[in-house]
Design a protein around this motif. Structure first.
Motif, PDB file in Angstrom:
ATOM      1  N   ARG A  55      18.363  15.347  40.161  1.00  0.00           N
ATOM      2  CA  ARG A  55      18.425  14.177  39.272  1.00  0.00           C
ATOM      3  C   ARG A  55      18.237  12.893  40.081  1.00  0.00           C
ATOM      4  N   ALA A  56      18.834  12.812  41.247  1.00  0.00           N
ATOM      5  CA  ALA A  56      18.647  11.641  42.112  1.00  0.00           C
ATOM      6  C   ALA A  56      17.174  11.474  42.449  1.00  0.00           C
ATOM      7  N   HIS A  57      16.504  12.582  42.742  1.00  0.00           N
ATOM      8  CA  HIS A  57      15.074  12.524  43.064  1.00  0.00           C
ATOM      9  C   HIS A  57      14.250  12.094  41.854  1.00  0.00           C
ATOM     10  N   GLU A  58      14.624  12.552  40.664  1.00  0.00           N
ATOM     11  CA  GLU A  58      13.913  12.131  39.447  1.00  0.00           C
ATOM     12  C   GLU A  58      14.051  10.624  39.236  1.00  0.00           C
ATOM     13  N   LEU A  59      15.231  10.090  39.499  1.00  0.00           N
ATOM     14  CA  LEU A  59      15.482   8.657  39.311  1.00  0.00           C
ATOM     15  C   LEU A  59      14.870   7.808  40.420  1.00  0.00           C
ATOM     16  N   ASP A  60      14.731   8.383  41.597  1.00  0.00           N
ATOM     17  CA  ASP A  60      14.202   7.664  42.763  1.00  0.00           C
ATOM     18  C   ASP A  60      13.244   8.582  43.521  1.00  0.00           C
ATOM     19  N   PRO A  61      12.021   8.757  42.990  1.00  0.00           N
ATOM     20  CA  PRO A  61      11.103   9.739  43.588  1.00  0.00           C
ATOM     21  C   PRO A  61      10.649   9.407  45.010  1.00  0.00           C
ATOM     22  N   LEU A  62      10.843   8.190  45.455  1.00  0.00           N
ATOM     23  CA  LEU A  62      10.471   7.838  46.822  1.00  0.00           C
ATOM     24  C   LEU A  62      11.667   7.895  47.779  1.00  0.00           C
ATOM     25  N   GLY A  63      12.817   8.316  47.266  1.00  0.00           N
ATOM     26  CA  GLY A  63      14.001   8.466  48.109  1.00  0.00           C
ATOM     27  C   GLY A  63      13.913   9.738  48.930  1.00  0.00           C
ATOM     28  N   ARG A  64      13.561   9.581  50.172  1.00  0.00           N
ATOM     29  CA  ARG A  64      13.380  10.740  51.048  1.00  0.00           C
ATOM     30  C   ARG A  64      14.639  11.583  51.176  1.00  0.00           C
ATOM     31  N   ALA A  83      24.663  25.900  45.164  1.00  0.00           N
ATOM     32  CA  ALA A  83      24.031  26.036  43.847  1.00  0.00           C
ATOM     33  C   ALA A  83      24.352  24.826  42.977  1.00  0.00           C
ATOM     34  N   GLN A  84      25.571  24.331  43.084  1.00  0.00           N
ATOM     35  CA  GLN A  84      25.968  23.162  42.300  1.00  0.00           C
ATOM     36  C   GLN A  84      25.338  21.882  42.834  1.00  0.00           C
ATOM     37  N   ALA A  85      24.949  21.858  44.081  1.00  0.00           N
ATOM     38  CA  ALA A  85      24.384  20.651  44.688  1.00  0.00           C
ATOM     39  C   ALA A  85      22.970  20.361  44.202  1.00  0.00           C
ATOM     40  N   VAL A  86      22.259  21.368  43.770  1.00  0.00           N
ATOM     41  CA  VAL A  86      20.842  21.195  43.427  1.00  0.00           C
ATOM     42  C   VAL A  86      20.644  20.268  42.231  1.00  0.00           C
ATOM     43  N   ALA A  87      21.390  20.465  41.154  1.00  0.00           N
ATOM     44  CA  ALA A  87      21.162  19.671  39.930  1.00  0.00           C
ATOM     45  C   ALA A  87      21.358  18.167  40.148  1.00  0.00           C
ATOM     46  N   ALA A 132      20.642   6.688  40.983  1.00  0.00           N
ATOM     47  CA  ALA A 132      20.221   7.764  41.857  1.00  0.00           C
ATOM     48  C   ALA A 132      21.245   8.002  42.972  1.00  0.00           C
ATOM     49  N   LEU A 133      21.780   6.905  43.484  1.00  0.00           N
ATOM     50  CA  LEU A 133      22.706   7.025  44.607  1.00  0.00           C
ATOM     51  C   LEU A 133      23.934   7.863  44.238  1.00  0.00           C
ATOM     52  N   HIS A 134      24.476   7.644  43.051  1.00  0.00           N
ATOM     53  CA  HIS A 134      25.646   8.410  42.617  1.00  0.00           C
ATOM     54  C   HIS A 134      25.337   9.909  42.604  1.00  0.00           C
ATOM     55  N   TYR A 135      24.211  10.276  41.997  1.00  0.00           N
ATOM     56  CA  TYR A 135      23.834  11.690  41.929  1.00  0.00           C
ATOM     57  C   TYR A 135      23.557  12.248  43.318  1.00  0.00           C
ATOM     58  N   GLY A 136      22.855  11.471  44.126  1.00  0.00           N
ATOM     59  CA  GLY A 136      22.536  11.920  45.478  1.00  0.00           C
ATOM     60  C   GLY A 136      23.768  12.124  46.333  1.00  0.00           C
ATOM     61  N   ASN A 137      24.712  11.195  46.239  1.00  0.00           N
ATOM     62  CA  ASN A 137      25.951  11.345  47.008  1.00  0.00           C
ATOM     63  C   ASN A 137      26.751  12.560  46.546  1.00  0.00           C
ATOM     64  N   LEU A 138      26.772  12.781  45.242  1.00  0.00           N
ATOM     65  CA  LEU A 138      27.457  13.963  44.721  1.00  0.00           C
ATOM     66  C   LEU A 138      26.806  15.236  45.275  1.00  0.00           C
ATOM     67  N   GLY A 139      25.481  15.274  45.263  1.00  0.00           N
ATOM     68  CA  GLY A 139      24.771  16.429  45.808  1.00  0.00           C
ATOM     69  C   GLY A 139      25.095  16.656  47.275  1.00  0.00           C
ATOM     70  N   TRP A 140      25.103  15.582  48.072  1.00  0.00           N
ATOM     71  CA  TRP A 140      25.410  15.698  49.504  1.00  0.00           C
ATOM     72  C   TRP A 140      26.836  16.203  49.709  1.00  0.00           C
ATOM     73  N   ASP A 141      27.770  15.651  48.925  1.00  0.00           N
ATOM     74  CA  ASP A 141      29.163  16.109  49.039  1.00  0.00           C
ATOM     75  C   ASP A 141      29.275  17.599  48.734  1.00  0.00           C
ATOM     76  N   LEU A 142      28.563  18.056  47.716  1.00  0.00           N
ATOM     77  CA  LEU A 142      28.600  19.476  47.354  1.00  0.00           C
ATOM     78  C   LEU A 142      27.972  20.344  48.444  1.00  0.00           C
ATOM     79  N   ILE A 143      26.907  19.848  49.065  1.00  0.00           N
ATOM     80  CA  ILE A 143      26.309  20.585  50.188  1.00  0.00           C
ATOM     81  C   ILE A 143      27.345  20.749  51.300  1.00  0.00           C
TER      82      ILE A 143
END
Length: 104
Positions: free
Chosen positions: A26-35, A18-22, A1-12
């Protein structure tokens, strides 16, 4: 999850919203309690002008168990950074007002 989440943050941060959402979703799907993934989904939508979706994600993040003032403060800090960078300033100001009204 961390890898996907960090990628999303970097894209933001690069403004590639638009590219940051996917990867963030995915990070949220892997870690649904990750705020942070919900916060970043909110940010990506807010900065894309999709305030209704942004507020939905922010609400989900804030309503997770054990969410305290730290999260609320971190969200406001992120909004301040967006405002400082002049990213969708009116949407960011509206989100700040909404958040203070809803969760203070």
């Amino acid at each position: 999850a961390l890898h996907y989440g960090n990628l999303g943050w970097d894209l933001i941060q690069l403004g590639r919203l638009a590219q940051a959402v996917a990867p963030t979703r995915r990070a949220h799907e892997l870690d649904p309690l990750g705020r942070q993934w919900l916060e970043n989904l909110g940010h990506a939508h807010l900065l894309s002008g999709k305030t209704r979706a942004a507020y939905r994600y922010y609400r989900q993040a804030i309503e997770l168990p054990d969410t305290g003032t730290e999260l609320h403060g971190r969200l406001l800090k992120d909004l301040s950074a967006f405002e400082k960078n002049r990213w969708y300033a009116s949407e960011v100001r509206a989100a700040r007002t909404w958040m203070k009204k809803e969760f203070s």
